[in-house]
Design a protein around this motif. Structure first.
Motif, PDB file in Angstrom:
ATOM      1  N   ALA A 306     -36.575  44.533  52.823  1.00  0.00           N
ATOM      2  CA  ALA A 306     -35.586  45.493  52.328  1.00  0.00           C
ATOM      3  C   ALA A 306     -34.188  45.141  52.830  1.00  0.00           C
ATOM      4  O   ALA A 306     -33.201  45.262  52.091  1.00  0.00           O
ATOM      5  CB  ALA A 306     -35.971  46.909  52.757  1.00  0.00           C
ATOM      6  N   VAL A 307     -34.091  44.711  54.079  1.00  0.00           N
ATOM      7  CA  VAL A 307     -32.795  44.318  54.636  1.00  0.00           C
ATOM      8  C   VAL A 307     -32.249  43.093  53.896  1.00  0.00           C
ATOM      9  O   VAL A 307     -31.051  43.013  53.580  1.00  0.00           O
ATOM     10  CB  VAL A 307     -32.923  44.031  56.148  1.00  0.00           C
ATOM     11  N   LEU A 309     -32.926  42.187  50.815  1.00  0.00           N
ATOM     12  CA  LEU A 309     -32.505  42.621  49.479  1.00  0.00           C
ATOM     13  C   LEU A 309     -31.153  43.320  49.536  1.00  0.00           C
ATOM     14  O   LEU A 309     -30.273  43.083  48.698  1.00  0.00           O
ATOM     15  CB  LEU A 309     -33.555  43.560  48.881  1.00  0.00           C
ATOM     16  N   GLU A 310     -30.978  44.183  50.518  1.00  0.00           N
ATOM     17  CA  GLU A 310     -29.718  44.919  50.655  1.00  0.00           C
ATOM     18  C   GLU A 310     -28.551  43.962  50.878  1.00  0.00           C
ATOM     19  O   GLU A 310     -27.462  44.151  50.319  1.00  0.00           O
ATOM     20  CB  GLU A 310     -29.812  45.919  51.811  1.00  0.00           C
ATOM     21  N   ALA A 311     -28.771  42.934  51.695  1.00  0.00           N
ATOM     22  CA  ALA A 311     -27.700  41.961  51.965  1.00  0.00           C
ATOM     23  C   ALA A 311     -27.283  41.220  50.697  1.00  0.00           C
ATOM     24  O   ALA A 311     -26.160  40.735  50.597  1.00  0.00           O
ATOM     25  CB  ALA A 311     -28.147  40.966  53.028  1.00  0.00           C
ATOM     26  N   ARG A 312     -28.197  41.163  49.738  1.00  0.00           N
ATOM     27  CA  ARG A 312     -27.912  40.468  48.484  1.00  0.00           C
ATOM     28  C   ARG A 312     -27.596  41.428  47.345  1.00  0.00           C
ATOM     29  O   ARG A 312     -27.604  41.038  46.170  1.00  0.00           O
ATOM     30  CB  ARG A 312     -29.107  39.570  48.119  1.00  0.00           C
ATOM     31  N   ASN A 313     -27.334  42.688  47.710  1.00  0.00           N
ATOM     32  CA  ASN A 313     -26.967  43.726  46.738  1.00  0.00           C
ATOM     33  C   ASN A 313     -28.027  43.905  45.660  1.00  0.00           C
ATOM     34  O   ASN A 313     -27.725  44.148  44.485  1.00  0.00           O
ATOM     35  CB  ASN A 313     -25.611  43.403  46.090  1.00  0.00           C
ATOM     36  N   PRO A 315     -31.211  46.273  44.624  1.00  0.00           N
ATOM     37  CA  PRO A 315     -31.810  47.567  44.976  1.00  0.00           C
ATOM     38  C   PRO A 315     -33.231  47.402  45.484  1.00  0.00           C
ATOM     39  O   PRO A 315     -34.002  46.576  44.969  1.00  0.00           O
ATOM     40  CB  PRO A 315     -31.772  48.356  43.661  1.00  0.00           C
ATOM     41  N   ALA A 316     -33.581  48.193  46.487  1.00  0.00           N
ATOM     42  CA  ALA A 316     -34.897  48.073  47.118  1.00  0.00           C
ATOM     43  C   ALA A 316     -35.931  49.014  46.519  1.00  0.00           C
ATOM     44  O   ALA A 316     -37.117  48.905  46.864  1.00  0.00           O
ATOM     45  CB  ALA A 316     -34.783  48.329  48.625  1.00  0.00           C
ATOM     46  N   HIS A 317     -35.527  49.925  45.609  1.00  0.00           N
ATOM     47  CA  HIS A 317     -36.519  50.901  45.136  1.00  0.00           C
ATOM     48  C   HIS A 317     -37.670  50.263  44.362  1.00  0.00           C
ATOM     49  O   HIS A 317     -38.799  50.779  44.418  1.00  0.00           O
ATOM     50  CB  HIS A 317     -35.849  52.014  44.317  1.00  0.00           C
ATOM     51  N   SER A 348     -37.884  53.537  55.027  1.00  0.00           N
ATOM     52  CA  SER A 348     -36.919  54.586  55.356  1.00  0.00           C
ATOM     53  C   SER A 348     -36.710  54.724  56.856  1.00  0.00           C
ATOM     54  O   SER A 348     -36.022  55.637  57.305  1.00  0.00           O
ATOM     55  CB  SER A 348     -37.397  55.929  54.795  1.00  0.00           C
TER      56      SER A 348
END
Length: 362
Positions: A306-307, A309-313, A315-317, A348
């Motif tokens: 998840a981290v 994915l977030e760094a690469r913009n 979405p993690a949903h 979460s």
């Protein structure tokens, strides 16, 4: 002996050279430190290793591309070679303590931690056969028959190779060679190393050298143990079922994601293939968590993913939805479902711990 100022300005200087792709400047930095009296072990573990750790962190934060990470790692590897092969200022080396084999677990591609261990142990007076990565266990055992080392130092960074590590440990011990395990794959405090029957575990290169110096008794040659002898929970067959159905699980999860997220249906072939690879890695970590009966193997990877994915913009949903789909498909396997639910909660929870992507040191 450690040099009190070894890590002060040298790490910054070495980092700048590595990040810029300047191999000459990187080699010059460590050679000048060596000339100033900093010993090789300190340079390896308190300068080169932290710089390589930073390379991994930059990749994880999406500030380095895969190509930049590979280039930086290659420079660090050549810096190690330039350092260890530079003629020492002192006299001839002392007597050889013994002979050891340093190898990565079969399938493991993170060579850097094993290389650091090999060089530190060599500096401590041991003859080292460094085998590197991708060594099938039968070939490792054949090498041990030929060289009769005092120990095997087995390195692993990615936990999905723990079942293979287990086979290697038992095969080495079956011919009377003790196994010293190390690397992030073996878990905090080496708990997976103990569960898989390794003779010893070491947290880092210095620890490995200390274990060798203290001595490792040779195991009595015997028949190779079965996995269930060390891990009785495998009797429930959940690991086997997940591992054997991996291909179908990836396919089913991807199809369900396409049904629930219209954007996924618009992926081109390349992105679809990468998504399938990501799903496969999640399933591999679930299978490994089942093998060692440790949900953290799975939940830490999910949180780390998840981290990334977030760094690469990104979405993690869909990741959470993918976990729900897996839980539905594996509803008849209680340990699986429990671990997947833990993984969903981890999305979460707290920030993810460090996890090897590119070559980062143990």
């Amino acid at each position: 002996m450690r040099h009190p100022t070894a890590a002060a300005g040298l790490c910054d200087r070495l980092w700048e050279a590595v990040a810029e792709g300047d191999e000459h400047a990187a080699v010059t930095a460590v050679h000048e430190a060596l000339a100033d009296g900093v010993d090789r072990e300190t340079l390896l573990l308190e300068a080169i290793a932290p710089v390589q750790e930073r390379v991994g962190a930059e990749w994880a934060a999406d500030r380095f591309t895969v190509a930049q990470e590979h280039a930086a790692t290659a420079i660090n590897e050549r810096v190690i070679s330039a350092l260890v092969h530079r003629a020492p200022a002192a006299g001839p080396p002392g007597p050889v303590r013994g002979r050891v084999t340093v190898s990565c677990v079969d399938g493991e591609w993170h060579a850097f931690p094993a290389r650091l261990v090999a060089e530190v142990v060599r500096l401590r007076g041991w003859q080292v056969d460094y085998l590197g990565t991708q060594i099938p266990t039968p070939h490792l055992v054949a090498h041990l028959h030929r060289t009769a080392p005092d120990a095997v130092l087995l390195s692993g960074s990615v936990p999905t190779h723990l079942p293979t590590a287990h086979a290697a440990i038992t095969a080495c011990q079956a011919i009377g060679v003790p196994v010293l395990a190390g690397g992030r794959a073996f878990g905090p405090g080496g708990r997976h190393a103990r569960a898989l029957g390794a003779d010893r575990w070491a947290a880092d290169a210095r620890g490995a050298a200390d274990v060798l110096e203290a001595g490792l008794p040779r195991p009595r040659p015997s028949m190779i143990r079965q996995p269930a002898d060390d891990l009785p929970h495998l009797a429930d067959q959940e690991y086997t079922m997940v591992a054997q159905s991996r291909f179908q699980l990836v396919k089913q999860t991807l199809v369900e994601l396409e049904a629930r997220f219209p954007a996924v249906r618009e992926y081109d072939d390349v992105r679809r293939e990468r998504t399938a690879e990501d799903i496969g890695r999640i399933i591999d970590h679930l299978a490994t968590a089942l093998y060692v009966d440790d949900a953290l193997v799975f939940t830490e990877f999910v949180a780390w993913s998840a981290v990334i994915l977030e760094a690469r913009n990104i979405p993690a949903h869909p990741l959470r939805t993918g976990l729900d789909i897996m839980a539905e498909r594996l509803r008849d396997f209680p340990r699986c479902v429990h671990m997947i639910r833990d993984g969903s909660r981890a999305l979460s929870g707290s920030p993810a711990p460090a996890h090897p992507g590119p070559d980062i040191c143990a």
